[in-house]
Design a protein around this motif. Structure first.
Motif, mmCIF file in Angstrom:
data_model
loop_
_atom_site.group_PDB
_atom_site.id
_atom_site.type_symbol
_atom_site.label_atom_id
_atom_site.label_comp_id
_atom_site.label_asym_id
_atom_site.label_seq_id
_atom_site.Cartn_x
_atom_site.Cartn_y
_atom_site.Cartn_z
ATOM 1 N N GLU A 127 35.969 56.981 -64.309
ATOM 2 C CA GLU A 127 35.293 58.242 -64.954
ATOM 3 C C GLU A 127 36.072 59.572 -64.148
ATOM 4 O O GLU A 127 36.398 60.444 -65.125
ATOM 5 C CB GLU A 127 33.909 58.396 -64.675
ATOM 6 N N CYS A 131 37.400 59.810 -67.607
ATOM 7 C CA CYS A 131 36.543 59.028 -68.333
ATOM 8 C C CYS A 131 37.320 57.775 -69.082
ATOM 9 O O CYS A 131 37.039 57.483 -70.321
ATOM 10 C CB CYS A 131 35.673 59.849 -69.539
ATOM 11 N N ARG A 132 37.928 57.263 -68.100
ATOM 12 C CA ARG A 132 39.166 56.267 -69.045
ATOM 13 C C ARG A 132 38.261 54.946 -69.489
ATOM 14 O O ARG A 132 38.670 54.407 -70.685
ATOM 15 C CB ARG A 132 40.087 55.872 -68.066
ATOM 16 N N SER A 134 35.026 54.749 -70.400
ATOM 17 C CA SER A 134 34.119 55.255 -71.442
ATOM 18 C C SER A 134 34.973 55.587 -72.625
ATOM 19 O O SER A 134 34.491 55.395 -74.082
ATOM 20 C CB SER A 134 33.179 56.253 -71.391
ATOM 21 N N LYS A 135 36.157 56.158 -72.668
ATOM 22 C CA LYS A 135 36.981 56.387 -73.659
ATOM 23 C C LYS A 135 37.398 55.208 -74.582
ATOM 24 O O LYS A 135 37.185 55.015 -75.662
ATOM 25 C CB LYS A 135 38.227 56.979 -73.436
ATOM 26 N N VAL A 193 31.877 67.392 -68.000
ATOM 27 C CA VAL A 193 32.695 66.115 -68.584
ATOM 28 C C VAL A 193 31.826 64.844 -67.541
ATOM 29 O O VAL A 193 31.657 64.750 -66.408
ATOM 30 C CB VAL A 193 34.314 65.890 -68.628
ATOM 31 N N ASP A 195 30.635 60.212 -68.644
ATOM 32 C CA ASP A 195 30.591 59.399 -69.606
ATOM 33 C C ASP A 195 29.739 59.393 -70.679
ATOM 34 O O ASP A 195 30.033 59.220 -71.959
ATOM 35 C CB ASP A 195 30.401 57.945 -68.990
ATOM 36 N N ARG A 197 28.818 62.305 -72.229
ATOM 37 C CA ARG A 197 29.456 63.285 -73.082
ATOM 38 C C ARG A 197 30.934 62.605 -73.835
ATOM 39 O O ARG A 197 30.970 62.726 -74.824
ATOM 40 C CB ARG A 197 30.193 64.250 -72.170
ATOM 41 N N GLN A 198 31.431 61.504 -73.283
ATOM 42 C CA GLN A 198 32.637 60.785 -73.701
ATOM 43 C C GLN A 198 31.965 60.129 -74.903
ATOM 44 O O GLN A 198 32.772 59.745 -75.971
ATOM 45 C CB GLN A 198 33.489 59.980 -72.860
ATOM 46 N N ALA A 201 31.510 62.022 -77.764
ATOM 47 C CA ALA A 201 32.816 62.307 -78.245
ATOM 48 C C ALA A 201 33.321 61.129 -79.202
ATOM 49 O O ALA A 201 34.164 61.170 -80.362
ATOM 50 C CB ALA A 201 33.986 62.727 -77.329
ATOM 51 N N ASN A 202 32.936 59.855 -78.831
ATOM 52 C CA ASN A 202 33.476 58.611 -79.312
ATOM 53 C C ASN A 202 32.711 58.550 -80.789
ATOM 54 O O ASN A 202 33.273 57.642 -81.521
ATOM 55 C CB ASN A 202 33.042 57.193 -78.571
#
Length: 231
Positions: A127, A131-132, A134-135, A193, A195, A197-198, A201-202
């Motif tokens: 993260e 946030c690699r 959770s992306k 930012v 996880d 939040r990511q 965004a997902n």
């Protein structure tokens, strides 16, 4: 959850170091603790760890991240003083960051797995470097979740409802949970930012929040963890 914080587990997690680029030791510890609870886990291609406990139509979900911003020190010991946990490196002869961000969240997730009858949990990797984990999360995992919570916020009183201009929750949900927040002295506020939040965004469609987890002075060698606030 009604039990008290498992301090021995917390110290074990804090003592298992990780960094921006290295999280194998903590991930191995997490997998061992999951198996020790008699539960199974799955991983995705990135190495994120997913766990389902119990059977339910919908699940609460907890997430955390396994990496930390600090360097891994060859001589690293966690100490307690008056309810505070801090770390000291004898090789450096100085206090160093204890890694409460997000070892405290890892602890919350593991204790949720130990105590709740039905829950979903995810341990995301890396993260701190964008946030690699959770992306690239498996978003199908969250289809029957009713809320997703993360304990990845400094201090003891913040309940993050908006991260970097992405709303986390509905006004109705915030109204419904207001008595709970007041009881535990949490205040809705804005964050940045992380996880959850990511995940929004997902395209995640349920309410999320990021909650203070009792660590202070994050991303610095002065970082400490307040046991009472985490509990």
């Amino acid at each position: 959850m009604n039990k008290k914080l498992n301090k021995e587990l917390l110290i074990e997690i804090l003592s298992t170091q990780a960094s921006f680029t290295e999280d194998k030791a903590i991930n191995d510890l997490i997998k061992g603790k999951i198996e020790g609870l008699g539960l199974k886990y799955t991983t995705d291609d990135f190495g994120n760890i997913y766990v389902i406990k119990g059977k339910a139509k919908t699940y609460p979900c907890m997430v955390s991240h396994t990496d930390r911003v600090h360097k891994i020190h060859p001589a690293f010991t966690v100490f307690e003083d008056d309810g505070l946990l801090f770390a000291f490196s004898s090789s450096q002869m100085t206090q160093v960051g204890i890694g409460g961000d997000d070892a405290c969240g890892v602890h919350v997730c593991l204790q949720a797995l130990a105590e709740l009858e039905a829950v979903k949990v995810v341990f995301f990797r890396f993260e701190e470097s964008g946030c690699r984990g959770s992306k690239v999360a498996n978003m199908n995992f969250f289809k029957n979740c009713n809320v997703v919570l993360q304990a990845d916020r400094k201090g003891g009183n913040d309940f993050i409802i908006n991260g970097a201009e992405i709303p986390f929750s509905s006004e109705k949900w915030l109204t419904d949970i207001a008595p709970i927040l007041e009881k535990h002295n949490y205040k809705p506020c804005l964050g940045s930012v992380t996880d959850v939040r990511q995940l929004k965004a997902n395209g995640l469609g349920v309410c999320v929040a990021n909650i203070s987890a009792g660590y202070h002075y994050p991303h610095s060698d002065k970082e400490v963890v307040c046991i009472e606030e985490l509990e």
